[in-house]
Design a protein around this motif. Structure first.
Motif, mmCIF file in Angstrom:
data_model
loop_
_atom_site.group_PDB
_atom_site.id
_atom_site.type_symbol
_atom_site.label_atom_id
_atom_site.label_comp_id
_atom_site.label_asym_id
_atom_site.label_seq_id
_atom_site.Cartn_x
_atom_site.Cartn_y
_atom_site.Cartn_z
ATOM 1 N N THR A 106 0.831 -1.215 0.000
ATOM 2 C CA THR A 106 0.000 0.000 0.000
ATOM 3 C C THR A 106 0.861 1.259 0.000
ATOM 4 O OG1 THR A 106 -1.715 -1.170 1.229
ATOM 5 C CG2 THR A 106 -1.843 1.229 1.196
ATOM 6 N N LYS A 107 1.907 1.276 0.846
ATOM 7 C CA LYS A 107 2.727 2.487 0.981
ATOM 8 C C LYS A 107 3.737 2.638 -0.153
ATOM 9 C CE LYS A 107 2.384 3.207 5.963
ATOM 10 N NZ LYS A 107 3.092 3.338 7.245
ATOM 11 N N LYS A 108 4.355 1.542 -0.561
ATOM 12 C CA LYS A 108 5.421 1.622 -1.552
ATOM 13 C C LYS A 108 4.927 1.601 -3.000
ATOM 14 C CE LYS A 108 8.633 1.702 1.559
ATOM 15 N NZ LYS A 108 9.453 2.915 1.779
ATOM 16 N N VAL A 109 3.750 1.060 -3.207
ATOM 17 C CA VAL A 109 3.242 0.962 -4.581
ATOM 18 C C VAL A 109 2.052 1.892 -4.794
ATOM 19 C CG1 VAL A 109 2.300 -0.582 -6.350
ATOM 20 C CG2 VAL A 109 4.046 -1.421 -4.750
ATOM 21 N N VAL A 110 0.974 1.627 -4.036
ATOM 22 C CA VAL A 110 -0.258 2.401 -4.233
ATOM 23 C C VAL A 110 -0.039 3.877 -3.935
ATOM 24 C CG1 VAL A 110 -2.659 2.670 -3.546
ATOM 25 C CG2 VAL A 110 -1.662 0.375 -3.722
ATOM 26 N N LEU A 111 0.595 4.166 -2.783
ATOM 27 C CA LEU A 111 0.792 5.570 -2.412
ATOM 28 C C LEU A 111 1.742 6.288 -3.365
ATOM 29 C CD1 LEU A 111 0.921 5.575 1.490
ATOM 30 C CD2 LEU A 111 -0.869 6.441 0.006
ATOM 31 N N ARG A 112 2.718 5.593 -3.887
ATOM 32 C CA ARG A 112 3.619 6.218 -4.867
ATOM 33 C C ARG A 112 2.869 6.592 -6.142
ATOM 34 N NH1 ARG A 112 9.616 3.360 -4.892
ATOM 35 N NH2 ARG A 112 10.247 4.089 -2.805
ATOM 36 N N ILE A 113 1.980 5.697 -6.577
ATOM 37 C CA ILE A 113 1.173 5.999 -7.775
ATOM 38 C C ILE A 113 0.265 7.194 -7.509
ATOM 39 C CG2 ILE A 113 -0.618 5.109 -9.311
ATOM 40 C CD1 ILE A 113 0.577 2.310 -8.851
ATOM 41 N N VAL A 114 -0.392 7.165 -6.339
ATOM 42 C CA VAL A 114 -1.285 8.281 -5.978
ATOM 43 C C VAL A 114 -0.495 9.582 -5.858
ATOM 44 C CG1 VAL A 114 -2.802 9.183 -4.183
ATOM 45 C CG2 VAL A 114 -2.954 6.777 -4.828
ATOM 46 N N SER A 115 0.671 9.534 -5.209
ATOM 47 C CA SER A 115 1.500 10.737 -5.035
ATOM 48 C C SER A 115 1.963 11.277 -6.373
ATOM 49 C CB SER A 115 2.716 10.418 -4.157
ATOM 50 O OG SER A 115 2.320 9.985 -2.886
ATOM 51 N N HIS A 116 2.365 10.397 -7.278
ATOM 52 C CA HIS A 116 2.818 10.829 -8.611
ATOM 53 C C HIS A 116 1.682 11.522 -9.360
ATOM 54 C CE1 HIS A 116 5.019 10.789 -12.399
ATOM 55 N NE2 HIS A 116 3.931 10.280 -12.959
ATOM 56 N N TYR A 117 0.485 10.957 -9.265
ATOM 57 C CA TYR A 117 -0.659 11.565 -9.954
ATOM 58 C C TYR A 117 -0.987 12.935 -9.371
ATOM 59 C CZ TYR A 117 -5.471 12.479 -11.306
ATOM 60 O OH TYR A 117 -6.606 13.079 -11.764
ATOM 61 N N ILE A 118 -0.955 13.035 -8.031
ATOM 62 C CA ILE A 118 -1.293 14.303 -7.376
ATOM 63 C C ILE A 118 -0.260 15.380 -7.705
ATOM 64 C CG2 ILE A 118 -1.443 15.422 -5.112
ATOM 65 C CD1 ILE A 118 -2.758 12.878 -4.065
ATOM 66 N N ARG A 119 1.014 15.019 -7.684
ATOM 67 C CA ARG A 119 2.077 15.990 -7.947
ATOM 68 C C ARG A 119 2.052 16.508 -9.384
ATOM 69 N NH1 ARG A 119 3.602 17.834 -3.071
ATOM 70 N NH2 ARG A 119 4.419 16.183 -1.703
ATOM 71 N N ASN A 120 1.517 15.720 -10.301
ATOM 72 C CA ASN A 120 1.608 16.084 -11.718
ATOM 73 C C ASN A 120 0.292 16.519 -12.346
ATOM 74 O OD1 ASN A 120 4.544 15.257 -12.631
ATOM 75 N ND2 ASN A 120 3.827 13.601 -11.312
ATOM 76 N N ASN A 121 -0.789 16.573 -11.559
ATOM 77 C CA ASN A 121 -2.028 17.090 -12.150
ATOM 78 C C ASN A 121 -2.071 18.611 -12.040
ATOM 79 O OD1 ASN A 121 -2.858 17.766 -9.558
ATOM 80 N ND2 ASN A 121 -4.109 15.937 -9.299
#
Length: 413
Positions: free
Chosen positions: A41-56
């Motif tokens: 959850t932290k290393k995969v899912v949250l990284r994907i979510v963080s990447h999307y949030i930072r780049n929208n």
């Protein structure tokens, strides 16, 4: 669990030992699965979510990420897994379920706490947050949520309805009011400060009682933080701004002009009528040439009209060096590029005192920056002090040691 127990029995392990080993195996499996799920959850899912949030293209969701709302939300995953494995322990199921429930309550409270902090951060990006801060209200909501969370956790432990605890709290309302006295006072003060627009973040306030003289950097439920000009921080109770007096310099900041109100003390022994030589000299001063010509005509017309003998200086009207000097200072201040043209500009005499005749300059600079203001004020008075002798005037100053040294020595008797 039954499957593991049966498998161990088939392998020749006794029934009691099989149940014990099966329980240990379930605990280990549950722990490994929980750790693995939390890691994913932290290393995969949250990284994907963080990447999307930072780049929208949106910015408000960045504050949710900065406040770790999603990170804290990820702690729910292990609780779900443990809840699933709890059915394997029928004897301890209710106890495990209580532990999981309390854990979920704590996680939800932490998530809501982070979410409310993010909401306050998002709100502070708007200009209205300076005049209508919501941090105090957010803290009140947090207190309410933590009280509700505590009631739910306690009711889960003792196995009673939350309504019973809430009714008990009603009976202890007097004690609760005493405990939350500061919070209630802060809430009321925050509402009054916000409604009446008394202070905003960024306002310069003075409150000598608390040693505050600087800019407000934070307004919360209980306190208002002021960063003084020496970079120290003064914390003032919110309700003190309602009950006590303080000075807010926002009016000066909004007006765009900062007041100069300072006097030069003229030695009255140097004041006198202008001689023809002095008038001739004053006519050559650019700021005074027109004034002198107009004043000469006015005085001459007055004296002729009233048949006054001008050979005696006390008869009729005549120019004085202090009057001409005042006129010069008025024109100098008016034409100064750093003086606000839309605000009051006065050069006036105050009541004579033991230190001489005060000549006060009352004006406003068009730049409210402290350093610029002090520079403009210093420039004006530098010039006034330097030019006063040109009008035959002396600025008053108490005798110093150097003055006494310059006196002629008296011979001994």
């Amino acid at each position: 669990m039954n499957y593991i127990t049966d498998l161990l029995v088939e392998l020749g392990v006794s029934t009691n030992l099989s149940v014990y080993l099966a329980s240990i195996a379930i605990v280990i499996i549950a722990g490994i699965v929980s750790i693995a799920a939390n890691f994913i959850t932290k290393k995969v899912v949250l990284r994907i979510v963080s990447h999307y949030i930072r780049n929208n293209r949106y910015r408000w969701d960045n504050y949710l990420l900065d406040r770790k709302v999603f990170h804290k939300l990820s702690h729910i995953v292990p609780a779900i897994i443990l809840y699933y494995f709890s059915f394997s322990f029928s004897a301890y199921h209710s106890l495990i379920l209580k532990g999981i429930t309390i854990y979920l309550i704590i996680v939800v409270l932490l998530v809501l706490d982070a979410f409310l902090n993010a909401v306050n951060d998002i709100y502070r990006t708007y200009d209205i947050s300076r005049s209508r801060p919501i941090k105090g209200y957010v803290q009140v909501v947090k207190i309410f949520l933590f009280i509700i969370g505590g009631i739910l956790a306690i009711s889960n432990l003792i196995g009673e309805s939350p309504v019973i605890l809430i009714s008990g709290i009603g009976a202890l309302s007097a004690v609760m009011l005493l405990i939350f006295k500061d919070s209630l006072l802060g809430l009321v003060a925050g509402i009054q400060l916000s409604t009446n627009d008394m202070v905003q973040v960024g306002d310069w306030i003075e409150m000598p009682k608390y040693g505050a003289d600087g800019d407000i950097i934070d307004i919360s439920l209980h306190t208002v933080k002021v960063q003084n000009f020496d970079k120290t921080i003064t914390t003032i109770p919110s309700y003190a701004l309602i009950s006590d007096s303080f000075k807010n310099w926002r009016g000066m900041q909004d007006a765009g002009g900062r007041r100069i109100k300072r006097a030069v003390y003229i030695d009255m022994n140097s004041i006198g009528f202008c001689t023809p030589e002095m008038i001739g000299k004053f006519k050559k001063i650019h700021l005074l040439s027109e004034y002198i010509l107009d004043k000469e005509k006015e005085i001459m017309h007055y004296n002729l009209e009233n048949e006054i003998d001008p050979t005696v200086s006390v008869n009729g009207r005549a120019m004085t060096n202090i009057g001409v000097f005042r006129a010069y200072v008025e024109r100098y201040v008016e034409q100064h590029p750093k003086i606000h043209k839309g605000m009051t500009r006065i050069v006036r005499q105050l009541a004579p005192a033991e230190n001489g005749l005060p000549l006060e300059i009352y004006a406003f600079t068009n730049d409210i920056n402290w350093a610029v203001y002090e520079g403009v004020q210093s420039d004006i008075f530098d010039h006034i002090l330097a030019v006063a002798p040109e009008f035959g005037l002396h600025v008053f100053q108490n005798p110093s040691g150097q003055d006494f040294k310059s006196l002629p020595k008296v011979g001994a008797y």
